[in-house]
Design an enzyme around this catalytic site. Structure first.
Site, PDB file in Angstrom:
ATOM      1  N   HIS A 226       0.815  -1.216   0.000  1.00 13.32           N
ATOM      2  CA  HIS A 226       0.000   0.000   0.000  1.00 13.32           C
ATOM      3  C   HIS A 226       0.851   1.271   0.000  1.00 13.32           C
ATOM      4  O   HIS A 226       0.624   2.150  -0.828  1.00 13.32           O
ATOM      5  CB  HIS A 226      -1.053   0.027   1.103  1.00 13.32           C
ATOM      6  CG  HIS A 226      -2.013   1.132   0.834  1.00 13.32           C
ATOM      7  ND1 HIS A 226      -2.940   1.063  -0.181  1.00 13.32           N
ATOM      8  CD2 HIS A 226      -2.126   2.364   1.346  1.00 13.32           C
ATOM      9  CE1 HIS A 226      -3.586   2.210  -0.261  1.00 13.32           C
ATOM     10  NE2 HIS A 226      -3.115   3.021   0.657  1.00 13.32           N
ATOM     11  N   TYR A 230       1.606   5.098  -2.542  1.00 15.93           N
ATOM     12  CA  TYR A 230       1.873   6.487  -2.134  1.00 15.93           C
ATOM     13  C   TYR A 230       3.267   6.929  -2.564  1.00 15.93           C
ATOM     14  O   TYR A 230       3.490   8.113  -2.839  1.00 15.93           O
ATOM     15  CB  TYR A 230       1.634   6.678  -0.636  1.00 15.93           C
ATOM     16  CG  TYR A 230       0.153   6.798  -0.407  1.00 15.93           C
ATOM     17  CD1 TYR A 230      -0.483   8.013  -0.613  1.00 15.93           C
ATOM     18  CD2 TYR A 230      -0.619   5.696  -0.116  1.00 15.93           C
ATOM     19  CE1 TYR A 230      -1.844   8.134  -0.502  1.00 15.93           C
ATOM     20  CE2 TYR A 230      -1.989   5.799  -0.006  1.00 15.93           C
ATOM     21  CZ  TYR A 230      -2.594   7.019  -0.202  1.00 15.93           C
ATOM     22  OH  TYR A 230      -3.942   7.120  -0.119  1.00 15.93           O
ATOM     23  N   HIS A 377      -9.207   0.518 -11.223  1.00 11.05           N
ATOM     24  CA  HIS A 377      -8.897   1.525 -10.196  1.00 11.05           C
ATOM     25  C   HIS A 377      -7.432   1.957 -10.272  1.00 11.05           C
ATOM     26  O   HIS A 377      -7.133   3.139 -10.354  1.00 11.05           O
ATOM     27  CB  HIS A 377      -9.228   0.967  -8.815  1.00 11.05           C
ATOM     28  CG  HIS A 377      -8.641   1.761  -7.686  1.00 11.05           C
ATOM     29  ND1 HIS A 377      -9.107   3.010  -7.348  1.00 11.05           N
ATOM     30  CD2 HIS A 377      -7.609   1.503  -6.847  1.00 11.05           C
ATOM     31  CE1 HIS A 377      -8.390   3.479  -6.343  1.00 11.05           C
ATOM     32  NE2 HIS A 377      -7.472   2.590  -6.022  1.00 11.05           N
ATOM     33  N   PHE A 378      -6.507   0.971 -10.280  1.00  4.71           N
ATOM     34  CA  PHE A 378      -5.115   1.423 -10.234  1.00  4.71           C
ATOM     35  C   PHE A 378      -4.600   1.879 -11.597  1.00  4.71           C
ATOM     36  O   PHE A 378      -3.530   2.473 -11.686  1.00  4.71           O
ATOM     37  CB  PHE A 378      -4.175   0.438  -9.516  1.00  4.71           C
ATOM     38  CG  PHE A 378      -3.950  -0.900 -10.151  1.00  4.71           C
ATOM     39  CD1 PHE A 378      -3.228  -1.039 -11.307  1.00  4.71           C
ATOM     40  CD2 PHE A 378      -4.449  -2.051  -9.524  1.00  4.71           C
ATOM     41  CE1 PHE A 378      -3.006  -2.279 -11.865  1.00  4.71           C
ATOM     42  CE2 PHE A 378      -4.226  -3.303 -10.077  1.00  4.71           C
ATOM     43  CZ  PHE A 378      -3.506  -3.414 -11.264  1.00  4.71           C
ATOM     44  N   HIS A 379      -5.389   1.640 -12.666  1.00  8.16           N
ATOM     45  CA  HIS A 379      -5.027   2.282 -13.929  1.00  8.16           C
ATOM     46  C   HIS A 379      -5.486   3.744 -13.957  1.00  8.16           C
ATOM     47  O   HIS A 379      -5.017   4.521 -14.787  1.00  8.16           O
ATOM     48  CB  HIS A 379      -5.556   1.497 -15.128  1.00  8.16           C
ATOM     49  CG  HIS A 379      -4.644   0.353 -15.490  1.00  8.16           C
ATOM     50  ND1 HIS A 379      -4.681  -0.854 -14.847  1.00  8.16           N
ATOM     51  CD2 HIS A 379      -3.622   0.267 -16.389  1.00  8.16           C
ATOM     52  CE1 HIS A 379      -3.739  -1.644 -15.349  1.00  8.16           C
ATOM     53  NE2 HIS A 379      -3.073  -0.987 -16.286  1.00  8.16           N
ATOM     54  N   ARG A 442      -9.987 -10.345 -12.191  1.00  4.66           N
ATOM     55  CA  ARG A 442      -8.718  -9.791 -12.642  1.00  4.66           C
ATOM     56  C   ARG A 442      -7.695 -10.907 -12.761  1.00  4.66           C
ATOM     57  O   ARG A 442      -7.990 -12.054 -12.446  1.00  4.66           O
ATOM     58  CB  ARG A 442      -8.229  -8.716 -11.656  1.00  4.66           C
ATOM     59  CG  ARG A 442      -7.848  -9.273 -10.309  1.00  4.66           C
ATOM     60  CD  ARG A 442      -7.468  -8.191  -9.318  1.00  4.66           C
ATOM     61  NE  ARG A 442      -6.140  -7.631  -9.578  1.00  4.66           N
ATOM     62  CZ  ARG A 442      -5.362  -7.060  -8.638  1.00  4.66           C
ATOM     63  NH1 ARG A 442      -5.780  -6.988  -7.389  1.00  4.66           N
ATOM     64  NH2 ARG A 442      -4.189  -6.562  -8.934  1.00  4.66           N
ATOM     65  N   ARG A 443      -6.497 -10.596 -13.219  1.00  2.00           N
ATOM     66  CA  ARG A 443      -5.373 -11.531 -13.311  1.00  2.00           C
ATOM     67  C   ARG A 443      -5.741 -12.808 -14.065  1.00  2.00           C
ATOM     68  O   ARG A 443      -5.311 -13.888 -13.702  1.00  2.00           O
ATOM     69  CB  ARG A 443      -4.907 -11.973 -11.916  1.00  2.00           C
ATOM     70  CG  ARG A 443      -4.371 -10.890 -11.021  1.00  2.00           C
ATOM     71  CD  ARG A 443      -3.755 -11.537  -9.801  1.00  2.00           C
ATOM     72  NE  ARG A 443      -3.113 -10.583  -8.930  1.00  2.00           N
ATOM     73  CZ  ARG A 443      -3.599 -10.262  -7.723  1.00  2.00           C
ATOM     74  NH1 ARG A 443      -4.705 -10.806  -7.269  1.00  2.00           N
ATOM     75  NH2 ARG A 443      -2.954  -9.404  -6.971  1.00  2.00           N
TER      76      ARG A 443
END
Lengths: 552, 49
Positions: A226, A230, A377-379, A442-443
């Site tokens: 996580h 950041y 989301h993380f894209h 996913r994956r």
């Protein structure tokens, strides 16, 4: 701080070389990793199969490692190294040697891990979850990348420490302070991944031990995983807080607010890994609850950042005579790639942040966990907010370091690139979010899951992802054209390294912000509180370890 | 007549350069966006589990 920033306007040419070395590796990783991403979306559309026996999970691993670990770490270290040199003064020859040592360690590690992925010995995805077992050289390569990044980061800390020693009682330059916060965050976070790799995965892949404790390994990974996001995000915030105000001709809303938000990110981004493990059996729900609360604390500095950026834009707009509630929006410099490219990144962070709050909420995590919503989301966070800001930084930093100019033509191409990226990502990430809400995993490679009705509903969204992926790949080609132009062909000249000044020149950040003993003490206490008891539980009640699996 | 002039003056003062009304509106929009998306997925959770 302000006087100092004015006095040193150019990054030292020796420091520039080391920064550029980082950027060559970063953009090389973008080229290869981007192609892998395109291939993935094409395979998942169901219309294309990989030739020569190349596996889907092999290119998925290459994409994740190159984009998520290599591109980001190299770009961030290169940018921060230059930012510290620009604002705290040139690095000493000892710091420079340290920086180069770190750079070569990271590069050697990247080559080791990359080779193992290409040889199909490490298709374990970029999260390398046990009990998937890769070749030991893959884990050793990752160790080199992590340890190399520590050495690289120490170079920045050395120059910051030198500045502090020479300026007792004075707050350090804002960009240097932010770079050091991010380096410290990175060092503390990577202790977790270093522990699992050195004490679990390396001995296990070398055959020294037969089994691995999967939950310990995953918990150590997410202790790192996580704050990793950041570590990606804070350099983008450095640009938003301290560079963009100068580009638009405005001022930093508040220097102290910016510093406080960075300290809050340092404190609250680490003891929160359990929110990635909410569906994991073997962790007491009470501790998951506690870490979810700490996760939500990160909303505070995030919203402080949003407020501060809006305020910078509004104050600037009003100083230009804008009226009405949103009149200031129109007078922003929309034709300047150095502004609009990171701005699109900021805008993407609105849905990205909202999605993050959903992911971290325990019940909603059950709706989206392990679905392609998370990939969507993380894209938005990493692959839009962060990467577009990095591209925007490159458009002035690369010519600054190479003694060239960002031409009007390249400025225009940069703006086109950002819109291409935005459109491609709207298709790709948007359809990933919807498909995830419909249960799409996913994956996973293309499958109709025995022609089940639910899986067939996902296919149109997977085709939309291939369309988006193709548009994004065009975006990658454009950014590589700009990078090569700015590095080798753009006309010689002086491109500014913009460093913002605080609106209130009387404002002096409280010295308590630079009290590292205090912040590292609170951080250690939070980490120990959040992890000690659940970790003892995990080890004491551990099931038998698992042997390794090679599923490819 | 004098009263009308006074009113006009007050109007220009409201458009003050240090106003952060737009910032307020923007952060409220953010808040609304977060709440609507959160409730949307929460509805899916309630509906499915």
């Amino acid at each position: 701080m302000i006087n100092n920033a004015k006095a040193i306007v150019k990054v030292d040419s020796k420091d520039a070389k080391l920064s550029m070395a980082h950027f060559f590796v970063a953009f090389g990783a973008l080229a290869i990793g981007g192609l892998m991403g395109l291939l993935q979306t094409l395979v998942r559309s169901g219309k294309f199969e990989l030739p020569f026996g190349i596996g889907y999970y092999q290119i998925l691993t290459a994409h994740g490692v190159l984009m998520g670990l290599v591109l980001t770490t190299f770009f961030i270290m290169g940018f921060q190294y230059a930012a510290v040199s620009r604002t705290a003064g040139p690095h000493s020859s000892a710091a420079r040697r340290t920086g180069w040592t770190g750079f070569w360690m990271m590069t050697a590690g990247t080559l080791m891990s990359g080779t193992m992925i290409l040889l199909n010995e490490a298709s374990v995805l970029y999260t390398f979850y046990a009990p998937l077992k890769a070749h030991w050289i893959f884990y050793l390569g990752l160790t080199f990348v992590v340890v190399g990044s520590w050495v690289d980061g120490i170079a920045q800390i050395m120059t910051y420490a030198k500045w502090r020693k020479n300026h007792p009682g004075v707050p350090s330059p804002l960009l240097s302070f932010m770079a050091v916060i991010n380096t410290v965050l990175w060092i503390v976070a990577t202790l977790g991944v270093a522990a699992t790799v050195l004490f679990q995965l390396l001995p296990w892949s070398l055959g020294l031990v037969d089994t691995v404790d999967v939950l310990v390994s995953r918990t150590l990974f997410w202790y790192f995983g996580h704050p990793l996001v950041y570590f990606w995000l804070l350099p983008a915030y450095m640009c938003w807080y301290a560079v963009v105000p100068k580009i638009i001709g405005g001022k930093i809303f508040s220097d102290s607010l910016a510093r406080l938000s960075f300290i809050l990110f340092l404190l609250f981004s680490i003891p929160v890994g359990f929110h990635h493990q909410l569906t994991e059996p073997g962790i007491d729900p009470a501790w998951k609850f506690f870490q979810v609360i700490l996760t939500f604390m990160v909303v505070i500095p995030s919203l402080m950042t949003a407020f501060s950026l809006f305020a910078t834009f509004e104050r600037y707009g009003r100083s230009k005579g804008a009226t009405g509630i949103l009149g200031w929006f129109k007078v922003l410099p929309w034709n300047d790639a150095r502004f609009i490219v990171p701005f699109i990144g900021m805008a993407a962070f609105i849905p990205a942040g909202a999605g993050g709050i959903i992911n971290a909420s325990n019940q909603m995590d059950q709706v989206v966990h392990n679905t392609i919503w998370v990939t969507g989301h993380f894209h938005l966070t990493a692959a839009t907010s962060v990467i577009l800001t990095f591209f925007g930084i490159s458009y002035w930093l690369i010519p600054h370091l190479t003694g060239r100019k960002l031409t009007k033509k390249m400025n225009k191409l940069g703006i086109i690139q950002a819109w291409v990226w935005f459109i491609g990502m709207a298709f790709m990430s948007g359809s990933m979010h919807i498909q995830g809400l419909l249960g799409g995993p996913r994956r996973s490679s293309f499958s109709t899951y025995g022609d089940s009705k639910q899986a067939l509903e996902w296919i149109p969204y997977q085709i939309a992802q291939a369309v988006g992926g193709t548009i994004l790949f065009i975006g990658i080609i454009l950014v590589l054209v700009i990078f090569i132009n700015l590095a080798f062909f753009a006309p010689k000249g002086d491109e500014e390294f913009p460093v913002g000044e605080a609106e209130n020149s009387e404002e002096r950040a409280p010295m308590v912000f630079e009290n590292w003993k205090l912040w590292l003490g609170i951080l250690t206490a939070l980490i120990l509180f959040a992890y000690t008891i659940p970790f003892i539980d995990i080890i004491q009640n551990a099931p038998p370890g698992s042997k390794g699996f090679r599923t490819w | 007549m004098a009263k009308v002039e006074l009113k006009a003056k007050q109007n220009t003062e409201i458009e003050d350069r240090s106003s952060l009304k737009g910032t307020m509106a923007s952060v409220l929009f953010l808040l609304l966006f977060i709440i609507v998306s959160w409730l949307g997925v929460y509805y899916l959770f309630v509906d499915r589990f």
